[in-house]
Design a protein around this motif. Structure first.
Motif, PDB file in Angstrom:
ATOM      1  N   GLU A 171       0.851  -1.181   0.000  1.00  0.00           N
ATOM      2  CA  GLU A 171       0.000   0.000   0.000  1.00  0.00           C
ATOM      3  C   GLU A 171       0.898   1.246   0.000  1.00  0.00           C
ATOM      4  OE1 GLU A 171      -1.893  -3.239   2.606  1.00  0.00           O
ATOM      5  OE2 GLU A 171       0.070  -2.295   2.409  1.00  0.00           O
ATOM      6  N   LEU A 172       1.082   1.870  -1.170  1.00  0.00           N
ATOM      7  CA  LEU A 172       1.992   3.021  -1.244  1.00  0.00           C
ATOM      8  C   LEU A 172       1.491   4.080  -2.218  1.00  0.00           C
ATOM      9  CD1 LEU A 172       3.398   2.257  -4.111  1.00  0.00           C
ATOM     10  CD2 LEU A 172       5.081   1.093  -2.713  1.00  0.00           C
ATOM     11  N   SER A 173       0.185   4.215  -2.323  1.00  0.00           N
ATOM     12  CA  SER A 173      -0.392   5.104  -3.334  1.00  0.00           C
ATOM     13  C   SER A 173      -0.144   6.574  -3.055  1.00  0.00           C
ATOM     14  CB  SER A 173      -1.895   4.849  -3.454  1.00  0.00           C
ATOM     15  OG  SER A 173      -2.129   3.515  -3.863  1.00  0.00           O
ATOM     16  N   GLY A 174       0.168   6.930  -1.819  1.00  0.00           N
ATOM     17  CA  GLY A 174       0.513   8.308  -1.499  1.00  0.00           C
ATOM     18  C   GLY A 174       1.980   8.617  -1.700  1.00  0.00           C
ATOM     19  N   GLY A 175       2.783   7.590  -1.942  1.00  0.00           N
ATOM     20  CA  GLY A 175       4.211   7.781  -2.157  1.00  0.00           C
ATOM     21  C   GLY A 175       5.044   7.536  -0.908  1.00  0.00           C
ATOM     22  N   ILE A 176       6.295   7.127  -1.115  1.00  0.00           N
ATOM     23  CA  ILE A 176       7.273   6.922  -0.040  1.00  0.00           C
ATOM     24  C   ILE A 176       8.587   7.538  -0.487  1.00  0.00           C
ATOM     25  CG2 ILE A 176       8.559   5.232   1.311  1.00  0.00           C
ATOM     26  CD1 ILE A 176       6.224   3.264   0.892  1.00  0.00           C
ATOM     27  N   GLU A 177       9.154   8.408   0.355  1.00  0.00           N
ATOM     28  CA  GLU A 177      10.429   9.019  -0.001  1.00  0.00           C
ATOM     29  C   GLU A 177      11.241   9.340   1.247  1.00  0.00           C
ATOM     30  OE1 GLU A 177      10.328  13.280  -1.308  1.00  0.00           O
ATOM     31  OE2 GLU A 177       8.162  12.914  -1.377  1.00  0.00           O
TER      32      GLU A 177
ATOM     33  N   TYR B  54       4.678   6.492  -5.584  1.00  0.00           N
ATOM     34  CA  TYR B  54       6.067   6.475  -6.040  1.00  0.00           C
ATOM     35  C   TYR B  54       6.940   6.002  -4.884  1.00  0.00           C
ATOM     36  CZ  TYR B  54       6.315  10.845  -3.399  1.00  0.00           C
ATOM     37  OH  TYR B  54       6.248  11.777  -2.395  1.00  0.00           O
ATOM     38  N   VAL B  55       8.156   5.585  -5.198  1.00  0.00           N
ATOM     39  CA  VAL B  55       9.181   5.260  -4.202  1.00  0.00           C
ATOM     40  C   VAL B  55      10.477   5.896  -4.669  1.00  0.00           C
ATOM     41  CG1 VAL B  55      10.500   3.444  -3.076  1.00  0.00           C
ATOM     42  CG2 VAL B  55       8.078   3.064  -3.589  1.00  0.00           C
ATOM     43  N   LYS B  56      11.106   6.696  -3.791  1.00  0.00           N
ATOM     44  CA  LYS B  56      12.367   7.316  -4.192  1.00  0.00           C
ATOM     45  C   LYS B  56      13.198   7.699  -2.976  1.00  0.00           C
ATOM     46  CE  LYS B  56      10.568  12.063  -4.696  1.00  0.00           C
ATOM     47  NZ  LYS B  56      10.385  13.195  -5.632  1.00  0.00           N
ATOM     48  N   ASN B  57      14.494   7.717  -3.203  1.00  0.00           N
ATOM     49  CA  ASN B  57      15.478   8.166  -2.215  1.00  0.00           C
ATOM     50  C   ASN B  57      15.461   7.280  -0.965  1.00  0.00           C
ATOM     51  OD1 ASN B  57      17.624   9.830  -1.603  1.00  0.00           O
ATOM     52  ND2 ASN B  57      16.359  11.359  -0.580  1.00  0.00           N
ATOM     53  N   ILE B  58      15.780   6.008  -1.181  1.00  0.00           N
ATOM     54  CA  ILE B  58      15.820   5.006  -0.113  1.00  0.00           C
ATOM     55  C   ILE B  58      17.287   4.632   0.136  1.00  0.00           C
ATOM     56  CG2 ILE B  58      14.930   2.799   0.684  1.00  0.00           C
ATOM     57  CD1 ILE B  58      12.758   4.934  -0.083  1.00  0.00           C
ATOM     58  N   HIS B  59      17.740   4.759   1.370  1.00  0.00           N
ATOM     59  CA  HIS B  59      19.132   4.481   1.731  1.00  0.00           C
ATOM     60  C   HIS B  59      19.166   3.362   2.768  1.00  0.00           C
ATOM     61  CE1 HIS B  59      20.674   8.245  -0.169  1.00  0.00           C
ATOM     62  NE2 HIS B  59      19.416   8.620   0.044  1.00  0.00           N
ATOM     63  N   PHE B  60      19.986   2.351   2.511  1.00  0.00           N
ATOM     64  CA  PHE B  60      19.996   1.115   3.293  1.00  0.00           C
ATOM     65  C   PHE B  60      21.452   0.759   3.530  1.00  0.00           C
ATOM     66  CE2 PHE B  60      19.110  -3.485   3.807  1.00  0.00           C
ATOM     67  CZ  PHE B  60      17.930  -3.456   4.528  1.00  0.00           C
ATOM     68  N   THR B  61      21.973   1.022   4.748  1.00  0.00           N
ATOM     69  CA  THR B  61      23.423   0.925   4.957  1.00  0.00           C
ATOM     70  C   THR B  61      23.758   0.171   6.244  1.00  0.00           C
ATOM     71  OG1 THR B  61      23.520   3.027   6.168  1.00  0.00           O
ATOM     72  CG2 THR B  61      23.765   3.125   3.788  1.00  0.00           C
ATOM     73  N   ASN B  62      24.932  -0.501   6.193  1.00  0.00           N
ATOM     74  CA  ASN B  62      25.512  -1.137   7.382  1.00  0.00           C
ATOM     75  C   ASN B  62      24.549  -2.136   8.027  1.00  0.00           C
ATOM     76  OD1 ASN B  62      27.813   0.599   7.079  1.00  0.00           O
ATOM     77  ND2 ASN B  62      26.630   2.234   8.070  1.00  0.00           N
ATOM     78  N   ILE B  63      24.128  -3.111   7.225  1.00  0.00           N
ATOM     79  CA  ILE B  63      23.176  -4.126   7.668  1.00  0.00           C
ATOM     80  C   ILE B  63      23.865  -5.479   7.648  1.00  0.00           C
ATOM     81  CG2 ILE B  63      20.899  -5.132   7.297  1.00  0.00           C
ATOM     82  CD1 ILE B  63      20.834  -2.088   7.778  1.00  0.00           C
ATOM     83  N   THR B  64      23.687  -6.276   8.699  1.00  0.00           N
ATOM     84  CA  THR B  64      24.224  -7.633   8.738  1.00  0.00           C
ATOM     85  C   THR B  64      23.101  -8.619   8.996  1.00  0.00           C
ATOM     86  OG1 THR B  64      24.719  -7.480  11.105  1.00  0.00           O
ATOM     87  CG2 THR B  64      26.461  -6.843   9.578  1.00  0.00           C
ATOM     88  N   SER B  65      23.230  -9.797   8.398  1.00  0.00           N
ATOM     89  CA  SER B  65      22.175 -10.806   8.512  1.00  0.00           C
ATOM     90  C   SER B  65      22.762 -12.196   8.396  1.00  0.00           C
ATOM     91  CB  SER B  65      21.133 -10.593   7.401  1.00  0.00           C
ATOM     92  OG  SER B  65      20.172 -11.625   7.395  1.00  0.00           O
ATOM     93  N   GLY B  66      22.049 -13.143   8.973  1.00  0.00           N
ATOM     94  CA  GLY B  66      22.343 -14.549   8.734  1.00  0.00           C
ATOM     95  C   GLY B  66      21.689 -15.005   7.442  1.00  0.00           C
ATOM     96  N   LYS B  67      21.229 -16.223   7.417  1.00  0.00           N
ATOM     97  CA  LYS B  67      20.592 -16.792   6.227  1.00  0.00           C
ATOM     98  C   LYS B  67      19.283 -16.066   5.910  1.00  0.00           C
ATOM     99  CE  LYS B  67      18.718 -21.198   4.488  1.00  0.00           C
ATOM    100  NZ  LYS B  67      17.362 -20.686   4.195  1.00  0.00           N
ATOM    101  N   ILE B  68      19.054 -15.855   4.624  1.00  0.00           N
ATOM    102  CA  ILE B  68      17.813 -15.260   4.142  1.00  0.00           C
ATOM    103  C   ILE B  68      17.189 -16.246   3.160  1.00  0.00           C
ATOM    104  CG2 ILE B  68      16.764 -13.292   2.959  1.00  0.00           C
ATOM    105  CD1 ILE B  68      19.304 -11.695   3.713  1.00  0.00           C
ATOM    106  N   ASP B  69      15.894 -16.507   3.315  1.00  0.00           N
ATOM    107  CA  ASP B  69      15.255 -17.514   2.468  1.00  0.00           C
ATOM    108  C   ASP B  69      15.267 -17.141   0.992  1.00  0.00           C
ATOM    109  OD1 ASP B  69      14.806 -19.078   4.634  1.00  0.00           O
ATOM    110  OD2 ASP B  69      12.644 -18.718   4.768  1.00  0.00           O
ATOM    111  N   LEU B  70      15.123 -15.847   0.680  1.00  0.00           N
ATOM    112  CA  LEU B  70      15.161 -15.416  -0.714  1.00  0.00           C
ATOM    113  C   LEU B  70      16.424 -14.590  -0.966  1.00  0.00           C
ATOM    114  CD1 LEU B  70      11.366 -14.611  -1.285  1.00  0.00           C
ATOM    115  CD2 LEU B  70      12.649 -16.667  -1.939  1.00  0.00           C
ATOM    116  N   GLY B  71      16.349 -13.266  -0.809  1.00  0.00           N
ATOM    117  CA  GLY B  71      17.529 -12.484  -1.132  1.00  0.00           C
ATOM    118  C   GLY B  71      17.629 -11.200  -0.356  1.00  0.00           C
ATOM    119  N   ILE B  72      18.720 -10.468  -0.606  1.00  0.00           N
ATOM    120  CA  ILE B  72      18.979  -9.242   0.140  1.00  0.00           C
ATOM    121  C   ILE B  72      17.987  -8.160  -0.238  1.00  0.00           C
ATOM    122  CG2 ILE B  72      20.638  -7.352   0.423  1.00  0.00           C
ATOM    123  CD1 ILE B  72      22.849  -9.474   0.443  1.00  0.00           C
TER     124      ILE B  72
END
Length: 452
Positions: free
Chosen positions: A317-323, A353-371
């Motif tokens: 649900e993101l019809s108003g936008g995420i930034e 819309y979706v814009k300007n997303i920053h995702f930094t310095n994250i650590t994880s174990g096993k993930i069933d699908l992907g990063i």
């Protein structure tokens, strides 16, 4: 005491608050890639305390406890603000409706245990269901058009689940009810006409909802179980959620769902979820188009995920936008059941819309699908429930991941855009996994990719 009427215009909607005098607030300055954000939170350090036992609460008596909490909140609000204290022990209650300039404080070893009787959450209040506004059962803790409101302490709030569990399934009657709500929203019917409390809808309430509120703080508490989304800041501004421990493994049990909310800080929290740890949203279809309020300036840092579908989800649900989202220094523990670290999901009906997303310095174990996963055709039950009435695609661009590592994944990135509107400008810098069992990168209709 004479009351004044204060009208504050917030984003594209108005908040009307009736209080004697606002309590002080403090400012938190947060550095993010999109600039320094200043977030206001209420300061109750010099406020008077009001114990619920002084207002008639008797342990084991639900009616007396519910009434005492309501009286204490009302008294604190009318006398210039204050802290409503739940003392040590277990306190069974119905709904709790907060008011401006009130802090609900859970003392150490206090448990506020919420009734599982749906009748205790009536009459229906303005709320939402999966991004659509309606009148529904009251959230267990609810604040509507409030300013300077908080839930704090070392105690716990807990939902009893036996009845709500029977509402997890989606039988035909339930599906027909959400279809009716969808069609009402699609027709821009007034929210007062969207009455969803009946024998067939069984739309479970959120645990905590701040609806159209300003200056919100949740700090220190432990939350156990939830009928639906756990913490839901909706159309709210200046929200801080810190040092909160959430355990909720029911259906749709996201940890925090900031929706059409701005200037949000989530930090130092622990999530053990049956769904997404944090899901950022902004309304479904015409609801987001009507309210025109993006989720914006959301900062998430120093959080730990024990279980969940995603560390961070954007949508569907993101019809108003995420930034302007900044996620930094978070950890997913080894052994967690996780699909993605970052998952952006939309479909041809959402727009936004979706814009300007920053995702930094994250650590994880096993993930069933992907990063990271970005998908533009996620419809779930809506695919066959209702047709596409208005087709609006979602521009997705400027997604930056840096210093992200996991142990075992199927893929590093999976980006599935649409031919007529490709996903643009996704950057992966030092994004790695120790083992990739299928393919490192799966990309369709994506332009401007940078893989370093």
């Amino acid at each position: 005491m004479k009351h004044t009427l204060v009208c504050t215009i917030l984003f594209c909607y108005s908040i009307v608050v009736s209080v004697a005098k606002d309590i002080p607030s403090t400012k938190i300055k947060v550095q993010a890639p999109f600039g320094v954000r200043t977030i206001k939170v209420p300061d109750f350090s010099r406020s008077k305390e009001f114990k619920i036992t002084d207002f008639g609460a008797v342990s084991g008596n639900k009616a007396s406890i519910s009434q005492a909490i309501a009286k204490a909140i009302d008294h604190a609000n009318k006398t210039g603000g204050g802290v409503v204290v739940v003392p040590p022990g277990e306190w069974l209650t119905g709904k709790v409706h907060l008011k401006s300039n009130v802090n609900l404080h859970l003392s150490k070893d206090a448990v506020l245990l919420f009734s599982e009787d749906p009748a205790d959450y009536l009459p229906a209040v303005p709320s939402t269901w999966e991004g659509m506004e309606c009148y529904n059962y009251s959230p267990l803790i609810y604040a509507y058009k409030c300013k300077n409101v908080a839930i704090t302490g070392e105690g716990k709030i807990k939902a009893q689940m036996d009845v709500w569990k029977t509402w997890f399934t989606r039988p035909k009657a339930h599906m027909e009810s959400i279809k009716r709500l969808y069609n009402l929203a699609q027709a821009y019917a007034p929210v007062t006409e969207r009455q969803m409390v009946n024998d067939t809808a069984h739309l479970r309430p959120q645990f905590v909802q701040f609806n159209r509120c300003e200056n919100v703080l949740i700090e220190g508490i432990t939350i156990t179980n939830s009928p639906f989304w756990t913490i839901h800041p909706y159309l709210s501004n200046n929200v801080v959620i810190r040092k909160v421990n959430v355990y909720a493994h029911g259906h749709n049990n996201d940890g925090v769902d900031p929706e059409m909310s701005q200037n949000v800080l989530i930090e130092d929290c622990i999530f053990d979820q049956g769904d997404d740890a944090i899901a950022i949203k902004s309304g479904r279809n015409p609801e987001g188009w009507r309210l025109k309020t993006p989720s914006k300036n959301v900062i998430i840092r120093n959080c730990t995920v024990k279980n969940g579908h995603q560390l961070i989800a954007l949508g569907s649900e993101l019809s108003g936008g995420i930034e302007n989202v900044f996620v930094d220094n978070c950890t997913v523990l080894d052994g967690a059941k996780l699909n993605h670290l970052l998952f952006i999901k939309t479909n041809e009906r959402m727009g936004g819309y979706v814009k300007n997303i920053h995702f930094t310095n994250i650590t994880s174990g096993k993930i069933d699908l992907g990063i990271v996963g970005i998908e533009t055709d996620v419809l779930y039950q809506w695919r066959t429930l209702v047709p596409t009435v208005v087709r609006r695609l979602t521009p997705i661009q400027d997604i930056y991941l840096e210093n992200v590592k996991a142990t075992n994944v199927k893929f590093i990135s999976r980006i599935i855009g649409q031919k007529e509107l490709p996903v643009k400008n996704v950057s992966l810098r030092n994004v790695k996994a120790e083992s990739v069992t299928e393919k490192q990168h799966i990309h369709e209709n994506a332009v401007g990719l940078k893989l370093e």
